[in-house]
Design an enzyme around this catalytic site. Structure first.
Site, PDB file in Angstrom:
ATOM      1  N   HIS A 136      30.405   4.649  99.225  1.00 22.38           N
ATOM      2  CA  HIS A 136      31.279   4.181 100.295  1.00 22.38           C
ATOM      3  C   HIS A 136      30.478   3.919 101.568  1.00 22.38           C
ATOM      4  O   HIS A 136      29.533   4.641 101.873  1.00 22.38           O
ATOM      5  CB  HIS A 136      32.330   5.247 100.624  1.00 22.38           C
ATOM      6  CG  HIS A 136      33.227   5.567  99.467  1.00 22.38           C
ATOM      7  ND1 HIS A 136      34.416   4.931  99.262  1.00 22.38           N
ATOM      8  CD2 HIS A 136      33.078   6.439  98.437  1.00 22.38           C
ATOM      9  CE1 HIS A 136      34.976   5.405  98.165  1.00 22.38           C
ATOM     10  NE2 HIS A 136      34.186   6.320  97.642  1.00 22.38           N
ATOM     11  N   GLY A 168      42.559   6.236  94.079  1.00 19.71           N
ATOM     12  CA  GLY A 168      42.648   6.858  95.398  1.00 19.71           C
ATOM     13  C   GLY A 168      41.708   6.320  96.456  1.00 19.71           C
ATOM     14  O   GLY A 168      41.615   6.898  97.543  1.00 19.71           O
ATOM     15  N   GLN A 169      40.977   5.250  96.177  1.00 24.60           N
ATOM     16  CA  GLN A 169      40.059   4.697  97.185  1.00 24.60           C
ATOM     17  C   GLN A 169      40.841   4.275  98.421  1.00 24.60           C
ATOM     18  O   GLN A 169      42.000   3.877  98.319  1.00 24.60           O
ATOM     19  CB  GLN A 169      39.324   3.471  96.650  1.00 24.60           C
ATOM     20  CG  GLN A 169      38.771   3.606  95.253  1.00 24.60           C
ATOM     21  CD  GLN A 169      37.571   4.505  95.177  1.00 24.60           C
ATOM     22  OE1 GLN A 169      36.839   4.636  96.149  1.00 24.60           O
ATOM     23  NE2 GLN A 169      37.360   5.124  94.049  1.00 24.60           N
ATOM     24  N   THR A 170      40.175   4.313  99.580  1.00 22.17           N
ATOM     25  CA  THR A 170      40.869   3.935 100.821  1.00 22.17           C
ATOM     26  C   THR A 170      41.487   2.548 100.705  1.00 22.17           C
ATOM     27  O   THR A 170      42.590   2.323 101.175  1.00 22.17           O
ATOM     28  CB  THR A 170      39.909   3.953 102.025  1.00 22.17           C
ATOM     29  OG1 THR A 170      38.617   3.568 101.591  1.00 22.17           O
ATOM     30  CG2 THR A 170      39.848   5.318 102.636  1.00 22.17           C
ATOM     31  N   ILE A 210      42.847   1.027  98.279  1.00 21.34           N
ATOM     32  CA  ILE A 210      44.091   0.886  97.523  1.00 21.34           C
ATOM     33  C   ILE A 210      45.122   1.966  97.854  1.00 21.34           C
ATOM     34  O   ILE A 210      46.207   1.961  97.297  1.00 21.34           O
ATOM     35  CB  ILE A 210      43.840   0.830  95.995  1.00 21.34           C
ATOM     36  CG1 ILE A 210      42.983   1.993  95.522  1.00 21.34           C
ATOM     37  CG2 ILE A 210      43.167  -0.467  95.621  1.00 21.34           C
ATOM     38  CD1 ILE A 210      42.742   1.959  94.019  1.00 21.34           C
TER      39      ILE A 210
END
Lengths: 387, 186
Positions: free
Chosen positions: A304, B69-71, B73
């Protein structure tokens, strides 16, 4: 004789007269009947016409082809309208600085309403539309909604996004990264709570931070943090068991060796580091790393907010990246004594074909074409490390 | 009486439950789902969209929705709220850095009207890791004692998706809770 003749004549005449009379009667009756028939016919025709008209009306309403065409026409018009609206909104946002967020938001809200109209059209037409058309139409609706949502994120981000970026100290140097994080976090939470409808009590926020600090003191996790320009061989400093989770945090210009099997590793706020890691039985998690080189064998890879990093991976699932750019990927290039048996023991042994180091998924690029945010590292530029 | 019992059982048999599984990325949602279903967990890739699984558990049909759960989505989570009977919130107990985010996301979910009636199971996952916090500690950090949990059916269960420990206990609880709430009231 004569008399007889005359009688006979008279009789004939009478008969003739009679016949004429009856003929006239018949004609009269015929005329009347005809008139009646005529009336009937007209009445019937009128009725038939009426029926025909009603039937046509009904058929028009029932005729599927006609209505499908009409539906497609109306539906596509709305769809075009949305696309135009989006183009316009984008042009406005890029063209002049004058357009305010509120105006954009209103424009986009208008488009959402149009999508609503599309949905209504579709709902009304589901009775006679064939399944294929229904699917096509609902796909169109879904894509229009997604486009508007994307435009919203891009052009008129909600408050949530604004502080989301602020809270991630992507650019801050590692030294103040820890301090700035701990200062920013409570603030960020207060904001995010304010953002959610009814604000819950503000005190627990502090409580949570304090709790976490307390738990960290008593914890058995392995953390290496806040170092500059050092070479660190973790296995020499700490005992590393195979169920260990390791956290590397806020390191600058460091070289880190972790040549033991572990269960999970987190890499947070690393700058210009070279990281060599043996098998990780679980997942590896990267956040805000810059200009680093990683050599890692792992089950899962999630990256990320990172830039300009090279990843030499042996990985059993598809690596994912989110909010990243200028990442490069290559096959695992690390070797040291005992690595193979460690990989075996960690359950990471896999045939070459199952190694997914180049099957990277980018959450910010869900298209068929290659994402611009990552590339495969040229073979000529690849490193090998034997430790 | 006998007939009534049979009828009731028959009715229960057909019952379905919709369970939504959420949590930050890397919490282990997909691994929990696959482990619980007895599937291979060695090569699970991070979830780009969602997985749906229909499981039979104790006579109920569970439709489990496992959403990534990624930011990027997380904003789509709300698309899955409708008609949810139970929410399973999965926490990576070793991820201290993001426990505050985890708490905020959970509290945000609980304020959603569409999830108002849902039973909430918190899975304190990754108990197999040496540095994992205990479920009690997680309960404290997530502020499960705060007022928004007051009128809600919730429980926290420690578990490990990798070993499978605790999964059945947790799912048993949420299934029983939903069943008692929805199907046995009459």
């Amino acid at each position: 004789m004569r008399g007889d003749q005359g009688d006979a004549e008279g009789e004939a005449l009478r008969q003739e007269h009679e016949v004429r009379k009856t003929q006239a009667d018949v004609e009269e009756a015929e005329r009347k009947r005809n008139a009646l028939d005529e009336r009937w016919r007209r009445k019937l025709e009128g009725r038939k016409e009426e029926q025909q008209r009603k039937l046509e009306e009904k058929q028009e309403a029932l005729d599927p082809t006609q209505d499908i065409d009409a539906f497609v026409k109306r539906f596509d018009a709305l769809h075009v309208c949305i696309n135009d609206g989006l183009e316009k909104a984008k042009a406005l946002a890029q063209g002049e600085k004058g357009i305010s967020r509120l105006d954009l938001k209103q424009k986009l809200d208008g488009l959402v309403k149009t999508v609503g109209d599309m949905q209504k059209e579709l709902a009304g037409a589901t009775l006679y539309l064939p399944p294929y058309d229904i699917r096509q139409a609902s796909d169109k609706i879904a894509s229009a909604t997604a486009k508007i949502e994307n435009a919203r994120v891009e052009l008129a981000p909600r408050r949530k996004f604004a502080f989301g970026n602020k809270s991630k100290p992507r650019s801050s140097s590692s030294q103040n990264a820890t301090t700035s994080q701990s200062q920013q976090q409570p603030q960020q939470q207060k904001q995010s709570q304010a953002d959610v409808a009814p604000p819950t009590a503000p005190e627990p926020v502090r409580a949570a931070e304090a709790l976490l600090a307390k738990f960290s003191e008593e914890s058995t996790e392995l953390v290496v943090e806040n170092k500059k320009g050092e070479t660190i061989n973790i296995a020499e400093i700490h005992e590393v068991s195979s169920d260990q989770d390791v956290r590397l945090r806020s390191l600058e210009d460091c070289t880190v060796h972790l040549l033991k099997p572990t269960s999970a590793v987190r890499f947070l706020h690393l700058k210009r580091c070279r990281i060599f890691v043996g098998p990780v039985a679980g997942s590896c998690f990267f956040e805000a790393c810059e200009d680093c080189v990683f050599m890692i064998a792992s089950r899962q890879i999630r990256i990320h907010d990172s830039t300009r990093c090279d990843f030499y991976l042996h990985v059993l699932s598809r690596p994912i990246i989110e909010h990243c750019n200028a990442l490069r990927f290559a096959p695992y290039g690390l070797s040291y004594k005992g690595l193979d048996s460690q990989v075996q023991a960690a359950g990471l042994a896999a045939p070459r074909a199952a190694d997914m180091w180049k099957d990277v998924d980018d959450f910010r690029w869900l298209r068929q074409q290659q994402s611009p945010n990552w590339a495969i590292l040229d073979e000529a530029d690849r490193e090998k490390a034997a430790l | 009486m006998g007939l009534l019992t049979i009828l009731k059982k028959q009715k229960l048999k057909e019952k379905q439950m919709r369970i939504l599984m959420l949590g930050l990325d890397n919490a282990g949602k997909t691994t929990i789902l696959k482990k619980f279903n007895g599937e291979d967990i060695d090569t699970i890739s991070p979830t780009l969209g969602f997985n749906i699984k229909t499981l039979e558990h104790r006579g109920y049909q569970l439709n489990v929705w496992d959403v990534g759960g990624q930011t990027t989505i997380r904003s789509y989570w709300r698309n899955y709220f409708e008609e949810t009977d139970g929410l399973i919130w999965v926490v990576d107990c070793a991820d201290r850095e993001r426990l505050a985010t985890c708490r905020d996301e959970l509290h945000k979910l609980l304020q959603q009207e569409k999830l108002a009636g849902a039973s909430v199971l918190v899975f304190a996952n990754k108990q197999d890791l040496a540095g994992a916090l205990s479920s009690e500690q997680i309960a404290e950090v997530l502020e499960l004692g705060s007022p928004i949990f007051k009128n809600r059916h919730w429980q926290i269960h420690p578990c490990s998706a990798v070993t499978g420990d605790g999964l059945v206990d947790g799912v048993d609880w949420i299934v029983d809770d939903i069943a008692s709430r929805i199907y046995l009231m009459d």
